[in-house]
Scaffold this motif. Sequence first.
Motif, PDB file in Angstrom:
ATOM      1  N   GLU A  31       0.831  -1.202   0.000  1.00 32.23           N
ATOM      2  CA  GLU A  31       0.000   0.000   0.000  1.00 32.23           C
ATOM      3  C   GLU A  31       0.870   1.258   0.000  1.00 32.23           C
ATOM      4  OE1 GLU A  31      -3.477   1.926   2.835  1.00 32.23           O
ATOM      5  OE2 GLU A  31      -2.925  -0.165   3.090  1.00 32.23           O
ATOM      6  N   ARG A  32       1.933   1.229   0.780  1.00 34.45           N
ATOM      7  CA  ARG A  32       2.805   2.398   0.878  1.00 34.45           C
ATOM      8  C   ARG A  32       3.581   2.652  -0.409  1.00 34.45           C
ATOM      9  NH1 ARG A  32       6.506   3.873   5.876  1.00 34.45           N
ATOM     10  NH2 ARG A  32       4.477   3.482   6.751  1.00 34.45           N
ATOM     11  N   ILE A  33       4.125   1.608  -1.017  1.00 31.65           N
ATOM     12  CA  ILE A  33       4.996   1.814  -2.178  1.00 31.65           C
ATOM     13  C   ILE A  33       4.236   1.909  -3.492  1.00 31.65           C
ATOM     14  CG2 ILE A  33       6.995   0.735  -1.085  1.00 31.65           C
ATOM     15  CD1 ILE A  33       6.458  -1.742  -2.824  1.00 31.65           C
ATOM     16  N   SER A  34       2.910   1.752  -3.475  1.00 31.67           N
ATOM     17  CA  SER A  34       2.163   1.767  -4.724  1.00 31.67           C
ATOM     18  C   SER A  34       1.757   3.170  -5.179  1.00 31.67           C
ATOM     19  CB  SER A  34       0.909   0.888  -4.612  1.00 31.67           C
ATOM     20  OG  SER A  34       0.019   1.422  -3.652  1.00 31.67           O
ATOM     21  N   GLY A  35       2.072   4.185  -4.425  1.00 29.21           N
ATOM     22  CA  GLY A  35       1.705   5.551  -4.808  1.00 29.21           C
ATOM     23  C   GLY A  35       2.554   6.074  -5.951  1.00 29.21           C
ATOM     24  N   LYS A  36       1.981   7.006  -6.717  1.00 28.06           N
ATOM     25  CA  LYS A  36       2.706   7.540  -7.872  1.00 28.06           C
ATOM     26  C   LYS A  36       3.967   8.284  -7.466  1.00 28.06           C
ATOM     27  CE  LYS A  36       0.159  11.859  -8.349  1.00 28.06           C
ATOM     28  NZ  LYS A  36      -0.693  12.673  -9.200  1.00 28.06           N
ATOM     29  N   TRP A  37       3.937   9.010  -6.344  1.00 29.34           N
ATOM     30  CA  TRP A  37       5.118   9.774  -5.957  1.00 29.34           C
ATOM     31  C   TRP A  37       6.256   8.851  -5.549  1.00 29.34           C
ATOM     32  CZ3 TRP A  37       4.541  13.770  -8.471  1.00 29.34           C
ATOM     33  CH2 TRP A  37       3.371  14.508  -8.488  1.00 29.34           C
ATOM     34  N   VAL A  38       5.942   7.744  -4.886  1.00 32.95           N
ATOM     35  CA  VAL A  38       6.982   6.772  -4.529  1.00 32.95           C
ATOM     36  C   VAL A  38       7.600   6.212  -5.808  1.00 32.95           C
ATOM     37  CG1 VAL A  38       7.416   4.513  -3.474  1.00 32.95           C
ATOM     38  CG2 VAL A  38       5.996   6.186  -2.288  1.00 32.95           C
ATOM     39  N   THR A  39       6.752   5.823  -6.745  1.00 28.76           N
ATOM     40  CA  THR A  39       7.238   5.277  -8.012  1.00 28.76           C
ATOM     41  C   THR A  39       8.149   6.269  -8.728  1.00 28.76           C
ATOM     42  OG1 THR A  39       5.241   3.942  -8.271  1.00 28.76           O
ATOM     43  CG2 THR A  39       6.529   4.349 -10.256  1.00 28.76           C
TER      44      THR A  39
END
Length: 143
Positions: A31-39
Amino acid sequence: MAAPTASQQQAQSKSQYNAFLAACPSHKMLERISGKWVTLILSALGSGPDCAGDPNPMRYSQLSRLLAGVSQKMLTQTLRSLERDGLISRTVTPTVPVTVHYELTELGLSLHHMMRGLKIWAEVHMDEVDTNRTAYDNVTPVN
């Protein structure tokens, strides 16, 4: 029977991770790493400003310019969470003004390759997705 050691307990719980279960720590990590900014941050740090080449450290201002549309608050929060998870490191150099660099850790670099692939996939296939959306919208009734 002797009680299991801490490392045995950790190994047992690790083997029982199941990301399909909401209570599983790996579910929460996805859930945490699936965000666009993380990507986008992991893609940028892993490939430099031109998103090609070897990983290199970047300053906050470089990341901010590269990530069009990210607010200062969102960038700061995302960088802090990535640092907390051990995916990036933050290096402060005592200059005037203070210089701060962010770079991938080994753990972050292992995730970078997948995130960069996801970013590239989105760029390559966006026209196909748009075509499919238009076709779907033209035949699917709106309620």
